[in-house]
Scaffold this motif. Structure first.
Motif, PDB file in Angstrom:
ATOM      1  N   SER A 182      33.366  39.150  38.679  1.00  0.00           N
ATOM      2  CA  SER A 182      34.009  40.114  37.754  1.00  0.00           C
ATOM      3  C   SER A 182      33.461  41.558  38.730  1.00  0.00           C
ATOM      4  O   SER A 182      34.024  42.364  38.483  1.00  0.00           O
TER       5      SER A 182
ATOM      6  N   THR B 258      42.359  42.346  32.325  1.00  0.00           N
ATOM      7  CA  THR B 258      42.512  41.677  33.571  1.00  0.00           C
ATOM      8  C   THR B 258      41.222  41.491  34.180  1.00  0.00           C
ATOM      9  O   THR B 258      40.842  40.290  34.755  1.00  0.00           O
ATOM     10  N   VAL B 259      40.125  42.188  33.920  1.00  0.00           N
ATOM     11  CA  VAL B 259      38.486  41.857  34.236  1.00  0.00           C
ATOM     12  C   VAL B 259      38.034  40.490  33.773  1.00  0.00           C
ATOM     13  O   VAL B 259      37.481  39.638  34.253  1.00  0.00           O
TER      14      VAL B 259
ATOM     15  N   LEU C 131      36.118  43.746  40.827  1.00  0.00           N
ATOM     16  CA  LEU C 131      37.114  44.729  40.190  1.00  0.00           C
ATOM     17  C   LEU C 131      36.169  46.083  39.592  1.00  0.00           C
ATOM     18  O   LEU C 131      36.679  46.831  38.994  1.00  0.00           O
TER      19      LEU C 131
ATOM     20  N   ILE D  37      40.239  50.936  42.132  1.00  0.00           N
ATOM     21  CA  ILE D  37      40.765  49.377  41.366  1.00  0.00           C
ATOM     22  C   ILE D  37      40.924  49.783  40.071  1.00  0.00           C
ATOM     23  O   ILE D  37      39.918  49.924  39.421  1.00  0.00           O
ATOM     24  N   GLU D  38      42.199  50.156  39.508  1.00  0.00           N
ATOM     25  CA  GLU D  38      42.354  50.355  38.062  1.00  0.00           C
ATOM     26  C   GLU D  38      42.789  49.291  37.485  1.00  0.00           C
ATOM     27  O   GLU D  38      43.773  48.613  37.510  1.00  0.00           O
ATOM     28  N   VAL D  39      41.884  48.482  36.456  1.00  0.00           N
ATOM     29  CA  VAL D  39      42.271  47.397  35.597  1.00  0.00           C
ATOM     30  C   VAL D  39      42.022  47.687  34.149  1.00  0.00           C
ATOM     31  O   VAL D  39      41.302  48.469  33.815  1.00  0.00           O
ATOM     32  N   THR D  40      42.365  46.769  33.417  1.00  0.00           N
ATOM     33  CA  THR D  40      42.239  46.961  31.847  1.00  0.00           C
ATOM     34  C   THR D  40      41.200  45.917  31.746  1.00  0.00           C
ATOM     35  O   THR D  40      40.468  44.924  32.610  1.00  0.00           O
TER      36      THR D  40
END
Length: 137
Positions: free
Chosen positions: A66, A80-81, A69, A74-77
């Motif tokens: 993890s 997603t992580v 990310l 990196i833009e993730v929710t």
């Protein structure tokens, strides 16, 4: 006359690598379940913040990939992580279980070695988190 010995005991007591790999997923699964028990979308007080922080540490121990990310570009929710961490870390734990199984002569040896691997992995991670916290201030 040659007398053959009849035995119904299994010829090999070695741990099957596939079984060792599958059982190796228990520790990260337990950590992920415990870390998911903390609510993500609730507002709360300081105790909820501490529980969320502890859950994050547990999740990072269970799903070490993890970290990939965590880069700012990196833009993730959160979802997603979580999914990325679980999907990419499960094979690592499976491979570790297979490796332990190949070096174990029976299940008791496998369990002892797997517990040592889990304790060592957790200790190394906690030490690393402590060092990162000390450096970050």
């Amino acid at each position: 006359t040659v007398q053959e010995e009849v035995s119904f005991a299994p010829k090999s007591r070695a741990v099957p690598p596939i079984s060792g790999g599958i059982l190796a997923l228990t520790y990260p699964t337990i950590l992920i379940i415990v870390s998911m028990s903390v609510g993500f979308r609730r507002g709360g007080d300081l105790n909820d913040f501490a529980a969320t922080l502890a859950a994050t540490v547990l999740f990072l121990i269970a799903a070490p990939t993890s970290w990939v990310l965590s880069f700012p570009f990196i833009e993730v929710t959160r979802f997603t992580v979580l999914v990325f961490g679980i999907v990419t870390s499960a094979p690592l734990w499976y491979i570790a279980g297979v490796a332990v199984a190949r070096r174990s002569v029976d299940w008791m040896t496998w369990i002892r070695r797997y517990v040592v691997v889990c304790v060592a992995w957790t200790a190394v991670n906690l030490i690393a988190f402590g060092i990162i916290a000390a450096v970050a201030g």
